[in-house]
Design a protein around this motif. Sequence first.
Motif, short mmCIF file in Angstrom:
data_model
loop_
_atom_site.label_atom_id
_atom_site.label_comp_id
_atom_site.label_asym_id
_atom_site.label_seq_id
_atom_site.Cartn_x
_atom_site.Cartn_y
_atom_site.Cartn_z
N ASP A 53 -0.33 -34.82 7.37
CA ASP A 53 -0.27 -35.55 8.37
C ASP A 53 -1.35 -35.25 9.43
OD1 ASP A 53 1.52 -33.38 8.70
OD2 ASP A 53 2.14 -34.37 10.52
N VAL A 55 -4.43 -33.90 8.59
CA VAL A 55 -5.69 -34.61 7.96
C VAL A 55 -5.68 -36.03 8.21
CG1 VAL A 55 -6.98 -34.75 5.92
CG2 VAL A 55 -5.58 -32.77 6.41
N HIS A 56 -4.62 -36.52 8.02
CA HIS A 56 -4.74 -38.22 8.18
C HIS A 56 -4.82 -38.74 9.40
CE1 HIS A 56 -3.75 -39.60 3.99
NE2 HIS A 56 -2.69 -38.63 3.96
N ARG A 57 -4.51 -37.70 10.43
CA ARG A 57 -4.68 -38.20 11.83
C ARG A 57 -5.75 -37.54 12.51
NH1 ARG A 57 0.63 -36.03 14.59
NH2 ARG A 57 -0.49 -36.88 16.42
N ARG A 58 -6.69 -36.84 11.51
CA ARG A 58 -8.11 -36.52 12.17
C ARG A 58 -7.70 -35.40 13.10
NH1 ARG A 58 -8.25 -41.98 11.42
NH2 ARG A 58 -9.70 -42.72 9.92
N LEU A 59 -7.17 -34.35 12.81
CA LEU A 59 -6.74 -33.27 13.64
C LEU A 59 -7.39 -32.13 13.37
CD1 LEU A 59 -3.05 -34.01 14.42
CD2 LEU A 59 -4.84 -34.66 15.91
N ILE A 60 -8.28 -32.09 12.38
CA ILE A 60 -8.70 -30.56 11.87
C ILE A 60 -9.59 -30.18 12.81
CG2 ILE A 60 -10.21 -29.83 9.98
CD1 ILE A 60 -9.35 -32.17 8.18
N GLY A 61 -10.58 -30.92 13.58
CA GLY A 61 -11.48 -30.21 14.38
C GLY A 61 -10.69 -29.78 15.51
N GLN A 62 -9.91 -30.35 16.11
CA GLN A 62 -9.23 -29.88 17.20
C GLN A 62 -8.29 -28.57 16.79
OE1 GLN A 62 -7.42 -32.80 20.00
NE2 GLN A 62 -7.81 -34.29 18.49
#
Length: 192
Positions: A53, A55-62
């Motif tokens: 979830d 990864v899908h929500r593009r939270l990796i960088g944060q």
Amino acid sequence: MALFPRCLLRGVTSQVKNINGLQASPKFMYKSARYNSNTSGVRERTLIAVKPDGVHRRLIGQIIQRFEMRGFQLVGLKMLRVSEELLSQHYTSLCKKPFYPSLLHYMTSGPVVAMVWEGHNVVRSSRMLVGDTNPTQALPGTIRGDFSVHISRNVIHASDSVEVAQKEIALWFQSSELIEWECCDHDNLYEF
């Protein structure tokens, strides 16, 4: 920007190998001898995994940014689709729980970003950064407090003890996938 080149050059050796007539990139010297008894725990490591979830929500960088801002050093990183075999070893204590099949389905529903972070008391500090498993109890400012929406979709995994971290890192990463290096700000962070 002026710090970046100095940071790169700090541990560079003057030895450059010649491979098929081409010059290879310089290698970094690793200063593991500098980690003495005064800095015990500095090289402690933990496994952090951004769940599907996250990864899908593009939270990796944060998520990576929060660990970097805390002063921890990334020594391993990969994106993978997790096999049920790996998950059964990772979640061995949960295999008899009624939610285990849905946990397997969730963890295999998309890619996971697995990381190994290193630093002083990184296991305990990471658990504080991540927050409570239940997002309704996770404090604002923690990763789960800021990003999780439900206990079954809680964005991130963090090892809960040094012993567990060692086992999980060995399970998720081969030793060749972990990089030993010293960041240019190490002396500023760990001058004891």
